[in-house]
Design a protein around this motif. Sequence first.
Motif, PDB file in Angstrom:
ATOM      1  N   ASN A 292       0.861  -1.176   0.000  1.00  0.00           N
ATOM      2  CA  ASN A 292       0.000   0.000   0.000  1.00  0.00           C
ATOM      3  C   ASN A 292       0.902   1.231   0.000  1.00  0.00           C
ATOM      4  O   ASN A 292       1.893   1.286   0.739  1.00  0.00           O
ATOM      5  N   LYS A 293       0.556   2.188  -0.818  1.00  0.00           N
ATOM      6  CA  LYS A 293       1.405   3.370  -0.987  1.00  0.00           C
ATOM      7  C   LYS A 293       0.540   4.615  -0.867  1.00  0.00           C
ATOM      8  O   LYS A 293      -0.591   4.649  -1.350  1.00  0.00           O
ATOM      9  N   GLN A 294       1.100   5.634  -0.242  1.00  0.00           N
ATOM     10  CA  GLN A 294       0.352   6.884  -0.059  1.00  0.00           C
ATOM     11  C   GLN A 294       1.317   8.053   0.020  1.00  0.00           C
ATOM     12  O   GLN A 294       2.427   7.916   0.545  1.00  0.00           O
ATOM     13  N   PHE A 295       0.911   9.190  -0.566  1.00  0.00           N
ATOM     14  CA  PHE A 295       1.719  10.398  -0.380  1.00  0.00           C
ATOM     15  C   PHE A 295       0.813  11.583  -0.077  1.00  0.00           C
ATOM     16  O   PHE A 295      -0.361  11.620  -0.456  1.00  0.00           O
ATOM     17  N   PHE A 296       1.399  12.556   0.617  1.00  0.00           N
ATOM     18  CA  PHE A 296       0.766  13.846   0.887  1.00  0.00           C
ATOM     19  C   PHE A 296       1.765  14.931   0.497  1.00  0.00           C
ATOM     20  O   PHE A 296       2.934  14.873   0.878  1.00  0.00           O
ATOM     21  N   THR A 297       1.310  15.904  -0.244  1.00  0.00           N
ATOM     22  CA  THR A 297       2.158  17.034  -0.615  1.00  0.00           C
ATOM     23  C   THR A 297       1.454  18.322  -0.230  1.00  0.00           C
ATOM     24  O   THR A 297       0.285  18.528  -0.575  1.00  0.00           O
ATOM     25  N   ASN A 298       2.177  19.186   0.483  1.00  0.00           N
ATOM     26  CA  ASN A 298       1.690  20.518   0.827  1.00  0.00           C
ATOM     27  C   ASN A 298       2.661  21.548   0.272  1.00  0.00           C
ATOM     28  O   ASN A 298       3.873  21.444   0.485  1.00  0.00           O
ATOM     29  N   VAL A 299       2.123  22.524  -0.442  1.00  0.00           N
ATOM     30  CA  VAL A 299       2.936  23.589  -1.015  1.00  0.00           C
ATOM     31  C   VAL A 299       2.263  24.922  -0.710  1.00  0.00           C
ATOM     32  O   VAL A 299       1.065  25.087  -0.958  1.00  0.00           O
ATOM     33  N   ILE A 300       3.029  25.852  -0.164  1.00  0.00           N
ATOM     34  CA  ILE A 300       2.565  27.228   0.019  1.00  0.00           C
ATOM     35  C   ILE A 300       3.550  28.134  -0.708  1.00  0.00           C
ATOM     36  O   ILE A 300       4.755  28.071  -0.466  1.00  0.00           O
ATOM     37  N   SER A 301       3.040  28.948  -1.602  1.00  0.00           N
ATOM     38  CA  SER A 301       3.900  29.837  -2.373  1.00  0.00           C
ATOM     39  C   SER A 301       3.281  31.223  -2.399  1.00  0.00           C
ATOM     40  O   SER A 301       2.059  31.374  -2.516  1.00  0.00           O
TER      41      SER A 301
ATOM     42  N   PHE B  19       9.676  40.160  -3.196  1.00  0.00           N
ATOM     43  CA  PHE B  19       9.926  39.033  -2.318  1.00  0.00           C
ATOM     44  C   PHE B  19       9.112  37.853  -2.845  1.00  0.00           C
ATOM     45  O   PHE B  19       7.960  38.029  -3.281  1.00  0.00           O
ATOM     46  N   ASP B  20       9.673  36.666  -2.793  1.00  0.00           N
ATOM     47  CA  ASP B  20       8.847  35.486  -3.059  1.00  0.00           C
ATOM     48  C   ASP B  20       9.267  34.355  -2.132  1.00  0.00           C
ATOM     49  O   ASP B  20      10.407  34.273  -1.671  1.00  0.00           O
ATOM     50  N   PHE B  21       8.304  33.482  -1.860  1.00  0.00           N
ATOM     51  CA  PHE B  21       8.456  32.453  -0.847  1.00  0.00           C
ATOM     52  C   PHE B  21       7.830  31.168  -1.360  1.00  0.00           C
ATOM     53  O   PHE B  21       6.773  31.180  -1.991  1.00  0.00           O
ATOM     54  N   LYS B  22       8.514  30.044  -1.106  1.00  0.00           N
ATOM     55  CA  LYS B  22       7.933  28.747  -1.447  1.00  0.00           C
ATOM     56  C   LYS B  22       8.309  27.730  -0.381  1.00  0.00           C
ATOM     57  O   LYS B  22       9.485  27.575  -0.034  1.00  0.00           O
ATOM     58  N   PHE B  23       7.278  27.051   0.130  1.00  0.00           N
ATOM     59  CA  PHE B  23       7.461  25.960   1.080  1.00  0.00           C
ATOM     60  C   PHE B  23       6.835  24.705   0.478  1.00  0.00           C
ATOM     61  O   PHE B  23       5.732  24.744  -0.070  1.00  0.00           O
ATOM     62  N   ARG B  24       7.558  23.592   0.558  1.00  0.00           N
ATOM     63  CA  ARG B  24       7.031  22.317   0.058  1.00  0.00           C
ATOM     64  C   ARG B  24       7.418  21.204   1.009  1.00  0.00           C
ATOM     65  O   ARG B  24       8.579  21.065   1.389  1.00  0.00           O
ATOM     66  N   HIS B  25       6.430  20.403   1.375  1.00  0.00           N
ATOM     67  CA  HIS B  25       6.683  19.193   2.152  1.00  0.00           C
ATOM     68  C   HIS B  25       6.003  18.033   1.439  1.00  0.00           C
ATOM     69  O   HIS B  25       4.787  18.027   1.244  1.00  0.00           O
ATOM     70  N   HIS B  26       6.815  17.055   1.048  1.00  0.00           N
ATOM     71  CA  HIS B  26       6.303  15.855   0.379  1.00  0.00           C
ATOM     72  C   HIS B  26       6.591  14.662   1.277  1.00  0.00           C
ATOM     73  O   HIS B  26       7.755  14.357   1.569  1.00  0.00           O
ATOM     74  N   TRP B  27       5.514  13.991   1.733  1.00  0.00           N
ATOM     75  CA  TRP B  27       5.631  12.816   2.599  1.00  0.00           C
ATOM     76  C   TRP B  27       5.074  11.625   1.848  1.00  0.00           C
ATOM     77  O   TRP B  27       3.923  11.645   1.394  1.00  0.00           O
ATOM     78  N   GLU B  28       5.894  10.586   1.719  1.00  0.00           N
ATOM     79  CA  GLU B  28       5.470   9.402   0.976  1.00  0.00           C
ATOM     80  C   GLU B  28       5.833   8.167   1.782  1.00  0.00           C
ATOM     81  O   GLU B  28       6.921   8.084   2.367  1.00  0.00           O
ATOM     82  N   GLN B  29       4.927   7.205   1.806  1.00  0.00           N
ATOM     83  CA  GLN B  29       5.185   5.991   2.567  1.00  0.00           C
ATOM     84  C   GLN B  29       4.765   4.756   1.768  1.00  0.00           C
ATOM     85  O   GLN B  29       3.786   4.785   1.005  1.00  0.00           O
ATOM     86  N   VAL B  30       5.527   3.691   1.945  1.00  0.00           N
ATOM     87  CA  VAL B  30       5.266   2.416   1.281  1.00  0.00           C
ATOM     88  C   VAL B  30       5.239   1.333   2.356  1.00  0.00           C
ATOM     89  O   VAL B  30       6.220   1.155   3.099  1.00  0.00           O
ATOM     90  N   LYS B  31       4.108   0.614   2.444  1.00  0.00           N
ATOM     91  CA  LYS B  31       3.951  -0.456   3.432  1.00  0.00           C
ATOM     92  C   LYS B  31       3.776  -1.780   2.693  1.00  0.00           C
ATOM     93  O   LYS B  31       2.758  -2.017   2.037  1.00  0.00           O
ATOM     94  N   ASN B  32       4.789  -2.639   2.762  1.00  0.00           N
ATOM     95  CA  ASN B  32       4.736  -3.943   2.101  1.00  0.00           C
ATOM     96  C   ASN B  32       4.018  -4.947   2.995  1.00  0.00           C
ATOM     97  O   ASN B  32       4.289  -5.007   4.200  1.00  0.00           O
ATOM     98  N   TYR B  33       3.118  -5.735   2.417  1.00  0.00           N
ATOM     99  CA  TYR B  33       2.451  -6.745   3.234  1.00  0.00           C
ATOM    100  C   TYR B  33       2.690  -8.168   2.737  1.00  0.00           C
ATOM    101  O   TYR B  33       2.310  -9.136   3.404  1.00  0.00           O
ATOM    102  N   SER B  34       3.326  -8.344   1.571  1.00  0.00           N
ATOM    103  CA  SER B  34       3.729  -9.684   1.139  1.00  0.00           C
ATOM    104  C   SER B  34       4.818  -9.551   0.086  1.00  0.00           C
ATOM    105  O   SER B  34       4.881  -8.545  -0.633  1.00  0.00           O
TER     106      SER B  34
END
Length: 758
Positions: free
Chosen positions: A630-639, A650-665
């Motif tokens: 099972n695989k899932q990601f969340f991405t948050n970007v504020i610019s 002035f310019d600003f960019k924030f990015r957080h990318h969280w990704e996870q992979v859970k193997n079950y077999s």
Amino acid sequence: MKYLLIISFFISSYVFAQKKEYTISRVNTPPIIDGNIKDGIWKSIPFTGNFIQYTPENGKPIAEKFNTQWKAVYDNQAVYFAVFMMDPNPDSIMTQLRKRDAVSGSNNDEIKIRINPYMDGQTDFVFSLSPQGVQQDEKSSSEYNEINWDMVWFSETSVDAEGWYAEFKIPYSALRFPKQKVQDWSFNVLRHIRRYRETFSWNTIDLTNDNISSQAGIIRGFEDIEPPLRLSFFPYISSYATHYENEIDFSLNGGMDLKYGINESFTLDMTLIPDFGQVGFDNQVLNLSPFEVQYNEKRSFFTEGTELFSKSGLFYSRRISDQLINASKVTGKTKNNLGIGVLNAVTNETDDKPLSNYNIVTLDQSLKNNSYLSLTNTNVYRQNKDYANVTGLNTAIKNKENSLQTRGSIKLSQKKESEDKTVGFASYAEVAKISGNFQYYISNNIESDTYDHNDMGFLYNNNEFSNYAGISYTISEPTKYLVDFDAYLKTSYKQLYNPLLFVSWEIDAKQVSTFKNYLTWGLSTQLNLKEKNDYFESRTTIDDVFKVSESYTVRTFFSSDYRKRIALDVSFGGGEAPLYNENTHFFRLSPRIRVNDKFFMYYVFSTETVENESGYITTNNDKPIFSKRNKQFFTNVISGQYVLNTKMSFDFKFRHHWEQVKNYSFHELDENGYLAYSDYNENKDVNFNAWNIDLNFNYWFAPGSELSIVWKNAILTQSDQVLSYYNDNLEALLNNPQENSLSLRLRYYLDYSYFKKK
């Protein structure tokens, strides 16, 4: 009725085919660039106008209340343009402030001039202004828009009770033109009225023909204009303070870029001891595929003036690492419309590569009817005597009406690594209808199993024999409910080249509709009609084929009117692959807020969940191990961007990318490529985080000169401990070492012709 339709067709064809002409005047005293076009030399120069709507109602004359007129003069140093844009409600003119090169697509009106001194229908020099005086320049063709092309030119705008005005001074040093006693230039002017989302052009442009350059008018009468000595220097000095794991490092750098006009048509660009430390971060993701991730180029030397090298598809400038010692390029076009480009770069030794020398040479001959024939060679030589050499021949042949096109290419690669030498080839052929509401294409792509241009280009995989076909339909005239409508249907049938084995059969379809309230709705689908044979996922040989399920994916999106202070983009969808009960769901939400004409920001939340995905995870005892996961990601970007004036922002960019992979077999592959039982049981779960913050201040304190201050914060982690909750993951992430850097860079523009006058 039939005869009326025939007469209407011929009138329409005549309107779109004719080219307007303007005769330019030489002046001894140039106009003062102050936004006032009612005084000085301008009083004696006649206007020309009669603009025609480009979008949305293609071919409709401009309303008298928005009458638009322009005039031009020239002298020994530059060409000058004055444009008057009538507006019955000047207070309603949209005037959002943006950074330089961000005029198009923002919430402001725009005036744009397109110049092509070679009149070849290939590449235009484009100069744009907003009512606030923000500049944008670019090189543009039907195949690309090079927004990173930057020149030094001068302009002013003004607004009064009648409308707004724009004045341009384009020095000859910003253009390339043939050395001829008398010459004519292709030229067009486009005006965009943002509050109505209408665009008008001086010379009529057929919306169903992508080649805008070939539909320009003509400026006649340039005489005895001498290309100037184009010699400019861009010295820079930069300093960095970097903090990581309680250690602070300071550095001071200096170097220079140089631009030299070899003659009237060719330019030498050089960068000595370049500094790319302030380049924005990549949007990094967890890569589980057998192929590398392709990232955009952001280094200015490799984004400006490289369109000639990119034409062949053999050049991926990210191959030239940041350990750059020096680089130079020569680009230009002869009076016979032969484009020539040469690029050389030398990179220092790194952990995985020796000192390397990169070269690319392109010859691009323009032919009749905006056709071309292009020859490109890339070669990479390394200090350990390894090398890679690729040669490609590309052509596009169009008919007189620019409605039909045949494209083709043939490429040959030669490579030596250690004592191994390989030779391969690739080819591409396409026949297409490229104008009109109804368009189509059919094509074939071949890449031999030994073809490889990855030392200086980008190729996901070779060993391919693929056939493609597609049709599209466009409604370019507004209807009762729609502003425009686009739809296409494409199919691909892919095989291996050696041996000739089936890979996949896919169908893609998409429609995009924009309604009268400027709500845009899109719907797309992708179908895998047969089980796919993936010969690359196992990371071994094609004998270890992996069977991929038949599948479908559906996506829909909605985008509201960007003219509003608050706009919203939403997309969502999903898909299924029945072989292993795989299902996918994805969602994206992006609100855009224009607080005022100076402050703009947007937020992006994106997520995707895949259940029962199957794919390669590792190799054990020389056997590929696959997993169900099972695989899932969340991405948050504020610019955000706050523009003080046309010089400071002035310019600003924030990015957080969280990704996870859970193997079950875990599984091996059976002889037919399906998943079979495996007793492998090691922990191969993945918890991946990419966290980046960029905060920039830019000050254009003089033409071509810039002061920039950049703060960066970065965290990149990957572990086998999957965390279930976002807050827990964020807390663990912030406990990791963070890299913080603060940098200051001063770049100054020095023009030799300025000092010569002194």
